[in-house]
Motif scaffolding. Sequence first.
Motif, PDB file in Angstrom:
ATOM      1  N   VAL A   1      37.780  55.808  65.519  1.00  0.00           N
ATOM      2  CA  VAL A   1      38.424  56.235  64.279  1.00  0.00           C
ATOM      3  C   VAL A   1      37.695  55.697  63.052  1.00  0.00           C
ATOM      4  O   VAL A   1      38.173  55.861  61.939  1.00  0.00           O
ATOM      5  CB  VAL A   1      39.914  55.811  64.235  1.00  0.00           C
ATOM      6  CG1 VAL A   1      40.720  56.528  65.283  1.00  0.00           C
ATOM      7  CG2 VAL A   1      40.046  54.302  64.361  1.00  0.00           C
TER       8      VAL A   1
ATOM      9  N   LEU B   1      37.420  57.316  59.353  1.00  0.00           N
ATOM     10  CA  LEU B   1      38.545  58.226  59.130  1.00  0.00           C
ATOM     11  C   LEU B   1      39.528  57.624  58.127  1.00  0.00           C
ATOM     12  O   LEU B   1      39.597  56.416  57.955  1.00  0.00           O
ATOM     13  CB  LEU B   1      39.292  58.498  60.439  1.00  0.00           C
ATOM     14  CG  LEU B   1      38.532  59.204  61.552  1.00  0.00           C
ATOM     15  CD1 LEU B   1      39.430  59.381  62.764  1.00  0.00           C
ATOM     16  CD2 LEU B   1      38.001  60.542  61.084  1.00  0.00           C
ATOM     17  N   THR B   2      40.310  58.485  57.514  1.00  0.00           N
ATOM     18  CA  THR B   2      41.377  58.015  56.642  1.00  0.00           C
ATOM     19  C   THR B   2      42.556  57.581  57.512  1.00  0.00           C
ATOM     20  O   THR B   2      42.590  57.844  58.716  1.00  0.00           O
ATOM     21  CB  THR B   2      41.847  59.130  55.691  1.00  0.00           C
ATOM     22  OG1 THR B   2      42.380  60.196  56.486  1.00  0.00           O
ATOM     23  CG2 THR B   2      40.714  59.628  54.817  1.00  0.00           C
TER      24      THR B   2
ATOM     25  N   GLU C   1      45.511  58.835  57.511  1.00  0.00           N
ATOM     26  CA  GLU C   1      46.215  60.026  57.995  1.00  0.00           C
ATOM     27  C   GLU C   1      45.513  60.621  59.219  1.00  0.00           C
ATOM     28  O   GLU C   1      46.167  61.009  60.187  1.00  0.00           O
ATOM     29  CB  GLU C   1      46.331  61.077  56.883  1.00  0.00           C
ATOM     30  CG  GLU C   1      47.238  60.666  55.737  1.00  0.00           C
ATOM     31  CD  GLU C   1      46.603  59.637  54.802  1.00  0.00           C
ATOM     32  OE1 GLU C   1      45.354  59.616  54.684  1.00  0.00           O
ATOM     33  OE2 GLU C   1      47.348  58.837  54.215  1.00  0.00           O
ATOM     34  N   ALA C   2      44.192  60.697  59.175  1.00  0.00           N
ATOM     35  CA  ALA C   2      43.445  61.242  60.315  1.00  0.00           C
ATOM     36  C   ALA C   2      43.566  60.319  61.525  1.00  0.00           C
ATOM     37  O   ALA C   2      43.716  60.786  62.663  1.00  0.00           O
ATOM     38  CB  ALA C   2      41.981  61.437  59.939  1.00  0.00           C
TER      39      ALA C   2
ATOM     40  N   LEU D   1      46.905  60.797  63.289  1.00  0.00           N
ATOM     41  CA  LEU D   1      46.927  61.948  64.200  1.00  0.00           C
ATOM     42  C   LEU D   1      46.339  61.593  65.556  1.00  0.00           C
ATOM     43  O   LEU D   1      46.862  62.002  66.600  1.00  0.00           O
ATOM     44  CB  LEU D   1      46.163  63.122  63.586  1.00  0.00           C
ATOM     45  CG  LEU D   1      46.781  63.742  62.336  1.00  0.00           C
ATOM     46  CD1 LEU D   1      45.853  64.803  61.761  1.00  0.00           C
ATOM     47  CD2 LEU D   1      48.152  64.305  62.629  1.00  0.00           C
TER      48      LEU D   1
END
Length: 184
Positions: free
Chosen positions: A57, A60-61, A63-64, A67
Amino acid sequence: MFARLSVWARAPRRKRAIVGVSTVLVVLAGVGAGYVSLRLPREGMIQRDVLLEGRPVGGLTREAARLVVEEETARALTKEVRLAAHGQEWLFTCRQLGASPQIEEVIGRAYRVGRSGSWFERAKMAVVLHPQPRDLRTRYVFDESALTAILQQLEDQVHTPCQDAYAELRDGVGLRLQAEQLGR
């Protein structure tokens, strides 16, 4: 132009060596600072070399990354757990047993990687050539009332002697729970 060259040519060798070494050091410091700034986590992004539930990850932000974690925890919640008592067995999913993943907590831990400690500690961690990935796992909290309700349902099916309550984890997979029971 010749006057300038002659002034430089007449400069002592020591002075020219100092200027040359200083120039090289400034260039190396600039390259090093640029490399460190590229390796440090960007605002709003998770540091490189961070894994959540075994999946990368980094970059990534939040939020991403959320997920990714939700997808992995959805799989984990559908795994079956075997409950056994005196030769009888029952299968329940982790979700039925009241498990709930602590997603915000693991996302917060992932986001804090590379953001704690002094600037020098973070820079030292950023310039490691082959950093070890940090694999963070989601913690699960079990709802005791759901567990108690399941055990009370199973209580009528189990005929056992008087026994104290206990919980036992077998091989990291099977969870054996036994409520306190009066002999029958």
